[in-house]
Enzyme design. Structure first.
Site, PDB file in Angstrom:
ATOM      1  N   HIS A  18       0.843  -1.199   0.000  1.00 15.27           N
ATOM      2  CA  HIS A  18       0.000   0.000   0.000  1.00 15.27           C
ATOM      3  C   HIS A  18       0.869   1.235   0.000  1.00 15.27           C
ATOM      4  CE1 HIS A  18       0.515   1.571   4.147  1.00 15.27           C
ATOM      5  NE2 HIS A  18       0.770   0.316   4.455  1.00 15.27           N
ATOM      6  N   CYS A  19       0.289   2.358  -0.478  1.00 18.42           N
ATOM      7  CA  CYS A  19       0.956   3.646  -0.395  1.00 18.42           C
ATOM      8  C   CYS A  19       0.116   4.538   0.518  1.00 18.42           C
ATOM      9  CB  CYS A  19       1.131   4.250  -1.785  1.00 18.42           C
ATOM     10  SG  CYS A  19      -0.409   4.493  -2.682  1.00 18.42           S
ATOM     11  N   MET A  20       0.126   5.834   0.318  1.00 15.89           N
ATOM     12  CA  MET A  20      -0.591   6.739   1.223  1.00 15.89           C
ATOM     13  C   MET A  20      -2.097   6.588   1.133  1.00 15.89           C
ATOM     14  SD  MET A  20       1.588  10.273   0.992  1.00 15.89           S
ATOM     15  CE  MET A  20       0.501  11.107   2.152  1.00 15.89           C
TER      16      MET A  20
END
Length: 453
Positions: free
Chosen positions: A27-29
């Site tokens: 996942h990212c932000m």
């Protein structure tokens, strides 16, 4: 709340084809990024309709937009469900990674920019935290609430500014990792550039200046040391690898850095900073409009992260960044467009999607609104870009700049040069209003929102 996240993760996993179909995930932000083993088993339309999912993007991975904060918790529950079913098979993970690289749209240029993005994305939390502490400290001192020479002011300045003093080391670590080298050698590449001791070195009649070349020079050195390390390792016996490979890589990179990378990095840095400054000086509101209006398409492709070294180099070379406030108007235009759609639509599901994305958009995370609302609708994305252009023109006209980088939206006000904060906020409101008016008058009709029925 934990139960809601688990339910959402379970629904997403079910429409992805179950745990057995997950090749890899991260996942990212704002996004859960998944590599399915068999894409035919994925029901993308059903994923988009799950409550809590703000949008789906198909690039090198399947990216499910959940929003900041939420994505961390849902990914944790997602991982537990995958692990409970036996986890991710390493062979499948490797195959998934290879498949990502071999995607048809993965041109060498895009792959290179994504590598550069991957160097800086892990640094974003640290950049945001350090930038906010630095900006808030300066605002408190300017307001007269804290003496600039006090112990507390000094401590806060040290806490907020430490990252920027040693950022080259972190960039070097990530760059070496991305290009297949040892992180520790990447750190040494960064130290080669920022080491104060180079001030005593004179080459070809010129004194070396610590930090000359900035992050551009660090990138050159760190990538080079990774490539040298890999090349040397091919010829060194395994028993001697620990001694010979890093020593040769560091020695060669050190010499090349001081002879080539520092001057070259400085030259490139000057072109970037002076070029952008001249563009904004000569282009004025026109340049601001174009830059503001065209930033959102970069966000859609994910290539906007490739601008991070440019922002940092502007600050490193000139002390301020006049580009970030202009580009920040992209998110503001989206917010205005989203408000317009909210007031015009009668579709409950669309209103719910906007309500979920607006808080993040106001706080500078525009992806939920882009991928969950305006981009799927089509025309509102274009009117949001026009609204962003108007805001960008305003920021350029008044030469608004920041002293650090961080998320855009309202929080960016803490990083704006002292004395320009109110002008920046006025520009944000103008972008809101322009995005709203363009979208309300020309950009949206309720019959466009068929997929939100």
């Amino acid at each position: 709340m934990a139960g809601e996240n688990k339910i959402l993760a379970d629904k997403i996993l079910e429409q992805l084809g179950g745990p057995a179909n997950i090749g890899n995930y991260t996942h990212c932000m704002t996004r859960l990024r998944v590599t399915p083993k068999d894409e035919s088993k994925v029901n993308k339309a059903a994923i988009k309709k799950i409550d809590g999912v703000l949008g789906v993007v198909e690039e090198e991975t399947l990216q499910i937009i959940l929003g900041p904060g939420k994505v961390n918790r849902v990914t944790e529950e997602f991982g537990k469900l995958v692990d409970a079913a036996g986890g991710i098979d390493l062979k499948a993970k490797a195959a998934g990674t290879k498949a990502e690289i071999n995607k048809k749209n993965a041109t060498p240029f895009k792959l290179f920019l994504r590598k550069i993005s991957s160097i800086f994305i892990p640094l974003i939390p640290a950049l945001v935290a350090s930038g906010l502490i630095t900006g808030i400290t300066k605002a408190i001192i300017q307001a007269g609430w804290l003496a600039g020479d006090s112990q507390l002011a000094t401590i806060l300045s040290v806490i907020g500014g430490g990252l920027f003093a040693y950022l080259g080391i972190l960039v070097g670590i990530n760059a070496a990792k991305e290009f297949g080298g040892s992180p520790a050698l990447g750190a040494l590449a960064g130290i080669l550039i920022i080491n104060p001791a180079v001030a005593g070195i004179k080459l070809f009649g010129a004194d070396l200046v610590p930090g000359r070349g900035g992050l551009i020079g660090v990138l050159f050195a760190a990538i080079f040391i990774a490539l040298v390390e890999k090349r040397v390792r091919k010829f060194v016996p395994q028993s001697l690898d620990l001694f010979i490979t890093p020593t040769v890589a560091l020695l060669v990179t050190g010499i090349v850095t001081y002879l080539v990378f520092m001057p070259l990095g400085g030259f490139v840095s000057d072109i970037i900073t002076k070029g952008l400054t001249s563009l904004l000086d000569m282009g004025g509101v026109v340049a601001g409009f174009v830059l503001g209006a065209t930033f959102l398409p970069l966000v859609v492709t994910g290539l906007h992260q490739g601008l991070t070294p440019i922002h940092l180099e502007l600050i490193n070379s000139t002390g301020i960044d006049p580009l970030l406030p202009i580009l920040a108007m992209g998110g503001a235009g989206q917010v205005g467009a989203a408000f317009a759609i909210y007031f015009k639509t009668k579709k409950t599901r669309l209103k719910r999607a906007i309500g979920g994305g607006l808080p993040a958009g106001i706080l500078g995370i525009g992806e939920p609104l882009i991928f969950g609302v305006t981009l799927p609708l089509g025309r509102p994305f274009l009117t949001a870009c026009l609204g962003a252009g108007v805001g960008g023109a305003f920021q350029a006209a008044f030469k608004i700049a920041t002293v650090a980088i961080g998320v855009s939206g309202l929080p960016l006000a803490f990083l704006v040069v002292t004395g320009q904060v109110l002008l920046y906020l006025l520009g944000v409101l103008i972008a809101y209003a322009a995005g709203f008016l363009f979208t309300y008058l020309f950009g949206f009709k309720d019959d466009m929102a068929g997929e939100f029925d």
